[in-house]
Design an enzyme around this catalytic site. Structure first.
Site, PDB file in Angstrom:
ATOM      1  N   GLY A   1       0.803  -1.221   0.000  1.00 15.15           N
ATOM      2  CA  GLY A   1       0.000   0.000   0.000  1.00 15.15           C
ATOM      3  C   GLY A   1       0.830   1.262   0.000  1.00 15.15           C
ATOM      4  CG  ASN A   2       5.003   0.970   0.863  1.00 19.65           C
ATOM      5  OD1 ASN A   2       4.578  -0.173   0.832  1.00 19.65           O
ATOM      6  ND2 ASN A   2       6.189   1.294   0.395  1.00 19.65           N
TER       7      ASN A   2
ATOM      8  CE  LYS B   1      -8.069  -6.443   6.754  1.00 18.36           C
ATOM      9  NZ  LYS B   1      -6.644  -6.608   7.099  1.00 18.36           N
TER      10      LYS B   1
ATOM     11  CE  LYS C   1      -1.027  -4.830   0.629  1.00 15.11           C
ATOM     12  NZ  LYS C   1       0.203  -5.613   0.863  1.00 15.11           N
TER      13      LYS C   1
ATOM     14  CE  LYS D   1       4.031  -6.109   3.203  1.00 13.60           C
ATOM     15  NZ  LYS D   1       2.750  -5.933   3.905  1.00 13.60           N
TER      16      LYS D   1
END
Length: 310
Positions: free
Chosen positions: A9-10, A127, A210, A272
């Site tokens: 997202g960054n 969430k 994601k 991740k």
């Protein structure tokens, strides 16, 4: 070499996390310079990206307009942000390629991800997404069928399901474009969550992780390497402590043990690591976690956290 590159997202906001259009365009230009450098090294690249800040902006618009027009459902938010960010990324990448005198065809695929309608997340959404609201404003959205929870002094916050991704339905189209020479942007935000019921597909109110979506798409398009780009050059043991230690080359079973010992936060590095491990375990190939500034060296295996088969 075919690389699946998952942008965090960054990569689509400025350094302070702002997501104004001009911030997103500037961030995309920086990210696509790194991608153009990969393409300059004759690497096939497939791109995916986060969309949390962008969906968050749409949710604010939902909240402000809820008493006037019905809120846009989450699957529509996912579709809109996939298309918008794909457009922004393609423009930025085309400019970066032009500066290097490279010619590549680009495409964005608005991508659906199938989930199980009986996934436990739908029974008890957990969430949290979007901003906190006072009770009276949250109840307007509850009347539209959304799930909100009282979080005490901060106010109320929306809760949604985050089901396990089972299949990237549009992966065959992505693969056909790759094999025709296109650089493809796909499965943004993990993909638009859909379920199949009575032979028909329908979107659902959920968000997909994601990174897990990237790992699944990487398998389905036969990627040689999955690279999860974040804002740090390595995953770290003991992050934030005096004994912090960057992780370089590591066997998948070993980094799984580190995860089980609680070294990776669930809201940041944890997903991740899980995504990279899933890819390596399923394919016997490499997964890498690193920053965009190290992306070329990461693909050649010279930097970053490189997760290898046992």
């Amino acid at each position: 070499m075919r690389v699946m590159l998952a942008l965090g997202g960054n990569a689509m906001t400025n350094a302070e996390g702002r997501a104004r259009p001009e911030d997103q365009i500037a961030a995309a230009e920086t990210a696509m310079d790194a991608v153009a450098e990969l393409l300059e090294h004759d690497v096939e690249v497939v791109l995916t990206h986060g969309n949390g800040p962008q969906v968050g902006n749409l949710l604010v618009k939902n909240e402000l307009a809820a008493s006037v027009v019905p809120p846009v459902p989450l699957d529509w938010c996912g579709a809109q942000t996939q298309a918008t960010l794909g457009f922004v990324l393609m423009n930025a990448l085309e400019a970066s390629l032009g500066a290097r005198d490279l010619d590549r065809q680009l495409a964005t695929v608005v991508t659906r991800t199938r989930v199980d309608p009986d996934d436990p997340g739908f029974t008890r959404p957990t969430k949290p997404i979007g901003r906190y609201l006072p009770e009276d404003q949250a109840k307007v959205l509850v009347e539209h069928g959304e799930t909100w929870e009282d979080r005490g002094e901060k106010g109320w916050r929306r809760l949604v399901a985050s089901p396990e991704p089972l299949e990237i339905l549009d992966a065959p189209a992505v693969l056909a474009l790759i094999e025709a020479g296109f650089v493809v942007v796909a499965a943004g935000g993990g993909g638009i969550p859909v379920v199949r019921e009575d032979g028909r597909l329908r979107g659902v109110e959920a968000v997909i992780d994601k990174d897990l979506g990237a790992a699944l798409l990487a398998r389905m398009v036969d990627a040689d390497t999955l690279v999860v780009a974040t804002d740090v050059p390595h995953a770290v043991l003991g992050y934030g402590t005096p004994d912090a230690q960057p992780i370089g080359r590591v066997a998948v079973s070993t980094i799984r043990e580190y995860a089980a010992d609680g070294h990776f936060a669930s809201g940041s590095m944890g997903p991740k690591v899980d995504a990279v491990c899933r890819f390596v375990e399923a394919t016997g190939r490499r997964g890498v976690i690193t920053s965009l500034s190290h992306i070329v060296d990461a693909v050649t295996g010279e930097t970053g956290t490189v997760v290898l088969p046992d």
